[in-house]
Design a protein around this motif. Structure first.
Motif, PDB file in Angstrom:
ATOM      1  N   ARG A   1       0.838  -1.212   0.000  1.00  0.00           N
ATOM      2  CA  ARG A   1       0.000   0.000   0.000  1.00  0.00           C
ATOM      3  C   ARG A   1       0.873   1.262   0.000  1.00  0.00           C
ATOM      4  NH1 ARG A   1      -2.871  -1.869   3.287  1.00  0.00           N
ATOM      5  NH2 ARG A   1      -4.588  -2.587   1.955  1.00  0.00           N
ATOM      6  N   ASP A   2       1.937   1.253   0.802  1.00  0.00           N
ATOM      7  CA  ASP A   2       2.878   2.387   0.807  1.00  0.00           C
ATOM      8  C   ASP A   2       3.475   2.594  -0.581  1.00  0.00           C
ATOM      9  OD1 ASP A   2       2.588   2.688   3.609  1.00  0.00           O
ATOM     10  OD2 ASP A   2       4.240   1.291   4.014  1.00  0.00           O
ATOM     11  N   ILE A   3       3.868   1.488  -1.184  1.00  0.00           N
ATOM     12  CA  ILE A   3       4.485   1.557  -2.507  1.00  0.00           C
ATOM     13  C   ILE A   3       3.502   2.115  -3.532  1.00  0.00           C
ATOM     14  CG2 ILE A   3       5.393   0.154  -4.407  1.00  0.00           C
ATOM     15  CD1 ILE A   3       6.593  -1.704  -2.236  1.00  0.00           C
ATOM     16  N   LYS A   4       2.266   1.638  -3.494  1.00  0.00           N
ATOM     17  CA  LYS A   4       1.239   2.136  -4.425  1.00  0.00           C
ATOM     18  C   LYS A   4       1.048   3.640  -4.260  1.00  0.00           C
ATOM     19  CE  LYS A   4      -2.623   1.687  -7.057  1.00  0.00           C
ATOM     20  NZ  LYS A   4      -3.365   2.947  -6.946  1.00  0.00           N
TER      21      LYS A   4
ATOM     22  N   ASP B   1      -0.834  -5.668   1.547  1.00  0.00           N
ATOM     23  CA  ASP B   1      -0.594  -5.875   2.982  1.00  0.00           C
ATOM     24  C   ASP B   1       0.771  -6.484   3.286  1.00  0.00           C
ATOM     25  OD1 ASP B   1      -3.169  -4.909   3.809  1.00  0.00           O
ATOM     26  OD2 ASP B   1      -4.011  -6.775   3.049  1.00  0.00           O
ATOM     27  N   LYS B   2       1.449  -6.956   2.287  1.00  0.00           N
ATOM     28  CA  LYS B   2       2.760  -7.563   2.481  1.00  0.00           C
ATOM     29  C   LYS B   2       3.829  -6.481   2.578  1.00  0.00           C
ATOM     30  CE  LYS B   2       5.874 -10.955   0.347  1.00  0.00           C
ATOM     31  NZ  LYS B   2       6.098 -11.843  -0.827  1.00  0.00           N
ATOM     32  N   THR B   3       4.940  -6.768   3.261  1.00  0.00           N
ATOM     33  CA  THR B   3       6.033  -5.795   3.351  1.00  0.00           C
ATOM     34  C   THR B   3       7.158  -6.161   2.388  1.00  0.00           C
ATOM     35  OG1 THR B   3       7.039  -6.992   5.204  1.00  0.00           O
ATOM     36  CG2 THR B   3       5.554  -5.163   5.740  1.00  0.00           C
TER      37      THR B   3
END
Length: 524
Positions: free
Chosen positions: A394-397, A464-466
């Motif tokens: 999500r951060d990456i998106k 949700d994965k890191t």
């Protein structure tokens, strides 16, 4: 007979290490640098009795000359300080890039200075007092006119700077702090002229008041001039703009960058029964074109300059194929071998399999067949280090969506650069390209939904994965309004700067093959 006086205020901002009249990228002579500015100041003082000279920050970082000084000659006097001492400036302001080489280099520079460094809102975390010395300085001219100079710095620095470089320093709101000290100075000092020097720029159009950038607090110049009574002149910088104007009764100015220009303010005062009164004030930005460089400054810096040139011209490796950049827009729209090379360096040293980088400037030429240190520092202008963050999909998106706003469609439907990345300040460095992911940017779609088909190692990115992602310290701190990257878990920090890492990588491999992996595309 009524007594009148004319004061000339001359100032620089965002000099960025340009001591000598040379463009290090091309190695050609140029109409810029403090050596030329010194001649201008000397001539001005010869014909004017009342001259005030100020530097408004971002002085000591920005050229190969200063990078080489810090790496190889930092035991000697800082050349930027020795020049400012020779010029005889009255005050300097702390800029955000002053911290880039670490607090030790900055504190050494301040100790070597024959003038005060002002930053009223840079506070000691323990005492709450200004960290670097007095918040303001008073200059009394020969006719008794009393001029106050108060300095403040953009308080956005913690969003960019490596934490250890600013350890023990708290950056209070620049506008609120300036309000306090202007009131204090007016009450206690009874000055005839109050100059506010702010290493920051304008968040609104100075004529219309229309918001021109995100109101993050990075730039508060308009708010200062609009809300604070008692400022006669507001000197600004940071944005590298050239402008003059009035906001209410406050005269404002910004003189560009790299010591190509300087700001000039003419103030006329008239002596009346209750003291001196300002009758007129005018601002202009002047060039250094045609001014001879100070021969003493050239002589004093001859040894360091020759050492810098030797360092820059040393061949360190070769490129097989074409890694030159001919069209910077195209190099951001589809994978370019120079960008892929930078990504490989970052991934190699960090061990991360996802990497983020930018093409910092439209002037970046890429690499020709033989690579020298000059080529590296011309392309990689900042003393960035690397940080590996643990980010969710999500951060990456969200970070990809932020970068996607770099592009817009013109009236004919052609891809072009969003004007917000060009004006009021060029920010091409805030568009990132990613390695280790596949993705498509669809410019016609609304913000927040422009990035499609994001995949990692053949699978859709899991929100949700890191994932471990390597990037420079500026971006890892959220710089460039990448708030989704702030305060994320740090997996690893690499303290060597990227110029050194790139150099080491090339020397290790000797010959680098220009190659591309077509992992992203930008489409209308």
């Amino acid at each position: 007979m009524t007594n009148k006086a004319n004061i000339k205020i001359l100032y620089t901002s965002d000099v960025h290490g340009n001591a000598l009249p040379i463009n290090y990228g091309t190695n050609e002579q140029a109409d810029l640098g403090l050596a030329k500015y010194a001649t201008l100041i000397k001539k001005t003082r010869e014909i004017n009795d009342h001259v005030i000279v100020i530097d408004n920050g971002d002085l000591i970082q920005g050229t190969p000359f200063m990078t080489h000084y810090v790496k190889k000659h930092s035991g000697k006097q800082n050349p930027m300080i020795s020049i400012m001492n020779r010029i005889g400036i009255d005050a300097g302001v702390i800029g955000n890039h002053e911290f880039n080489f670490g607090k030790g280099i900055l504190l050494d520079a301040i100790k070597q200075s024959n003038y005060p460094w002002l930053s009223a809102n840079s506070l000691d975390e323990k005492t709450g007092n200004p960290y670097f010395g007095p918040p303001y300085s008073i200059k009394t001219l020969s006719n008794g006119i009393k001029a106050a100079i108060v300095g403040v710095t953009t308080h956005y620095i913690p969003n960019w700077e490596t934490p250890e470089h600013i350890q023990g320093i708290q950056f209070a709101d620049a506008c609120t702090t300036l309000q306090h000290w202007v009131d204090e100075i007016r009450l206690k000092e009874k000055c005839d002229l109050l100059i506010a020097a702010y290493h920051g720029g304008f968040e609104r159009d100075i004529e219309t008041g229309k918001v021109t950038e995100n109101l993050t607090g990075e730039n508060q110049g308009y708010e200062m001039a609009e809300k604070i009574d008692g400022i006669d002149i507001l000197l600004t910088g940071h944005q590298h703009r050239i402008l003059t104007g009035m906001i209410r009764d406050c005269l404002i100015i910004q003189p560009g960058n790299n010591a190509e220009n300087y700001g000039k303010v003419d103030v006329e005062l008239q002596q009346e029964e209750n003291g001196w009164v300002i009758t007129s004030k005018q601002a202009s930005v002047k060039t250094l074109e045609g001014i001879e460089a100070d021969p003493v400054i050239l002589k004093n810096n001859e040894e360091l300059e020759q050492s810098t040139q030797n360092w820059l011209d040393k061949p360190i490796g070769h490129i097989e194929g074409d890694m030159t950049i001919k069209d910077p827009l195209q190099a951001r729209m589809e994978k370019h071998p120079f960008i892929e090379f930078i990504q490989k360096v970052q991934m190699d040293i960090s061990g991360a399999d996802i990497s983020v980088t930018s093409l910092f400037s439209n002037d970046s030429p890429g690499f020709s067949s033989t690579v020298t240190m000059r080529d590296i520092v011309t392309n990689y202008k900042y003393p960035n280090t690397l940080i590996v963050l643990s980010l969710t999909g999500r951060d990456i998106k969200q970070a990809l969506e932020r970068s996607a706003t770099y592009f817009v469609l013109d009236p004919k439907g052609n891809l072009t650069v969003n004007p917000d990345y060009i004006s009021p300040k060029s920010q091409h460095y805030n568009y990132d390209m990613w390695e280790g992911l596949n993705y498509t940017i669809r410019v016609s779609k609304p913000n927040g939904n422009k990035v499609e088909n994001i995949s990692y190692q053949g699978n859709s990115l899991d929100m949700d994965k890191t994932y471990h992602v390597v990037m420079n310290n500026y971006r890892a701190s959220g710089g460039g309004n990448f708030d989704m990257l702030k305060n994320k878990p740090v997996v690893k920090e690499i303290q060597q700067d990227m110029v050194e890492l790139i150099s080491n990588y090339i020397q290790k491999h000797k010959t680098i093959k220009a190659a591309i992996t077509n992992n992203f595309s930008v489409k209308a």
